[in-house]
Design a protein around this motif. Structure first.
Motif, PDB file in Angstrom:
ATOM      1  N   ILE A  15      23.022 157.978  65.193  1.00 50.77           N
ATOM      2  CA  ILE A  15      23.040 156.437  66.299  1.00 50.77           C
ATOM      3  C   ILE A  15      21.945 156.986  67.717  1.00 50.77           C
ATOM      4  N   ASP A  16      21.996 158.502  67.646  1.00 47.25           N
ATOM      5  CA  ASP A  16      20.831 158.646  68.680  1.00 47.25           C
ATOM      6  C   ASP A  16      18.964 158.347  68.530  1.00 47.25           C
ATOM      7  N   GLN A  17      19.561 158.895  67.469  1.00 47.51           N
ATOM      8  CA  GLN A  17      17.719 158.219  66.938  1.00 47.51           C
ATOM      9  C   GLN A  17      17.084 156.485  66.611  1.00 47.51           C
ATOM     10  N   VAL A  18      17.971 156.009  66.549  1.00 51.84           N
ATOM     11  CA  VAL A  18      17.614 154.582  66.836  1.00 51.84           C
ATOM     12  C   VAL A  18      18.220 153.587  68.478  1.00 51.84           C
ATOM     13  N   ARG A  19      18.497 154.438  68.809  1.00 53.61           N
ATOM     14  CA  ARG A  19      19.386 154.303  69.828  1.00 53.61           C
ATOM     15  C   ARG A  19      17.945 153.512  71.247  1.00 53.61           C
ATOM     16  N   ASP A  20      17.287 154.074  71.056  1.00 48.82           N
ATOM     17  CA  ASP A  20      16.277 153.393  72.000  1.00 48.82           C
ATOM     18  C   ASP A  20      15.261 152.056  71.764  1.00 48.82           C
ATOM     19  N   ALA A  21      15.089 151.444  70.172  1.00 52.98           N
ATOM     20  CA  ALA A  21      14.363 150.321  69.663  1.00 52.98           C
ATOM     21  C   ALA A  21      16.183 149.570  69.731  1.00 52.98           C
ATOM     22  N   HIS A  22      17.340 150.238  69.600  1.00 56.91           N
ATOM     23  CA  HIS A  22      18.231 149.307  69.951  1.00 56.91           C
ATOM     24  C   HIS A  22      18.439 148.652  70.741  1.00 56.91           C
ATOM     25  N   MET A  23      18.376 149.366  72.205  1.00 54.85           N
ATOM     26  CA  MET A  23      18.501 149.058  74.128  1.00 54.85           C
ATOM     27  C   MET A  23      17.397 147.721  73.972  1.00 54.85           C
ATOM     28  N   GLU A  24      16.265 147.904  73.422  1.00 54.20           N
ATOM     29  CA  GLU A  24      15.326 146.966  72.753  1.00 54.20           C
ATOM     30  C   GLU A  24      15.117 145.935  72.471  1.00 54.20           C
ATOM     31  N   TRP A  25      16.576 146.251  71.706  1.00 54.62           N
ATOM     32  CA  TRP A  25      16.660 144.584  71.043  1.00 54.62           C
ATOM     33  C   TRP A  25      17.919 143.830  72.505  1.00 54.62           C
ATOM     34  N   VAL A  26      18.516 144.834  73.224  1.00 55.94           N
ATOM     35  CA  VAL A  26      19.201 144.205  73.255  1.00 55.94           C
ATOM     36  C   VAL A  26      18.415 143.733  74.930  1.00 55.94           C
ATOM     37  N   LYS A  27      18.101 144.300  75.044  1.00 54.98           N
ATOM     38  CA  LYS A  27      16.827 143.860  76.534  1.00 54.98           C
ATOM     39  C   LYS A  27      16.236 142.169  76.396  1.00 54.98           C
ATOM     40  N   ALA A  28      15.637 142.106  75.012  1.00 55.64           N
ATOM     41  CA  ALA A  28      15.576 140.881  74.423  1.00 55.64           C
ATOM     42  C   ALA A  28      16.059 140.181  74.410  1.00 55.64           C
ATOM     43  N   GLY A  29      17.629 140.600  73.855  1.00 53.66           N
ATOM     44  CA  GLY A  29      19.045 139.693  73.876  1.00 53.66           C
ATOM     45  C   GLY A  29      19.309 138.663  75.603  1.00 53.66           C
ATOM     46  N   TYR A  30      19.266 140.155  77.129  1.00 57.62           N
ATOM     47  CA  TYR A  30      19.772 139.257  77.683  1.00 57.62           C
ATOM     48  C   TYR A  30      18.143 138.060  78.110  1.00 57.62           C
ATOM     49  N   ALA A  31      16.637 138.625  77.561  1.00 56.03           N
ATOM     50  CA  ALA A  31      15.452 138.188  78.366  1.00 56.03           C
ATOM     51  C   ALA A  31      15.654 136.546  77.488  1.00 56.03           C
ATOM     52  N   ASP A  32      16.620 136.385  76.515  1.00 54.38           N
ATOM     53  CA  ASP A  32      16.742 135.078  76.095  1.00 54.38           C
ATOM     54  C   ASP A  32      18.038 134.403  76.358  1.00 54.38           C
ATOM     55  N   GLY A  33      18.505 135.141  77.401  1.00 58.20           N
ATOM     56  CA  GLY A  33      19.463 134.418  77.403  1.00 58.20           C
ATOM     57  C   GLY A  33      21.223 133.966  76.491  1.00 58.20           C
TER      58      GLY A  33
END
Length: 94
Positions: A15-33
């Motif tokens: 999980i930790d190996q992919v976490r940074d990419a996942h968090m960037e994806w999460v940030k994009a979800g907020y940015a898109d509303g």
């Protein structure tokens, strides 16, 4: 509104190996509303996302999550109509 219940199905080291990419994806979800709240479960077995919009848009967004693309987590999506909300959170109501 949707409650997205993410459950890890791989060891935390994976999980930790992919976490940074996942968090960037999460940030994009907020940015898109689409996302309105999110966070990790305690103990660390996955996470929760509160989302809005259409189910189709949410499913498309979830399919792009690095956790899904690397097959380290599964999602359960619960659709619900918020009919009540605390003061200050009235915008969450359907």
């Amino acid at each position: 509104m949707f409650v997205v219940n993410l459950t890890y199905k791989a060891p935390l080291t994976e999980i930790d190996q992919v976490r940074d990419a996942h968090m960037e994806w999460v940030k994009a979800g907020y940015a898109d509303g689409i996302f309105i709240a999110s966070g990790a479960k305690r103990p660390r077995t996955g996470g929760i996302i509160l989302a809005r919009g259409t189910r189709e848009a949410l499913d498309a967004r979830l399919a792009e999550d690095p956790f899904i693309k690397t097959d380290v987590a599964d999602y359960e999506v619960i659709d619900f109509a918020a009919t009540s909300a605390a003061a200050g959170l009235e915008a969450l109501k359907d």
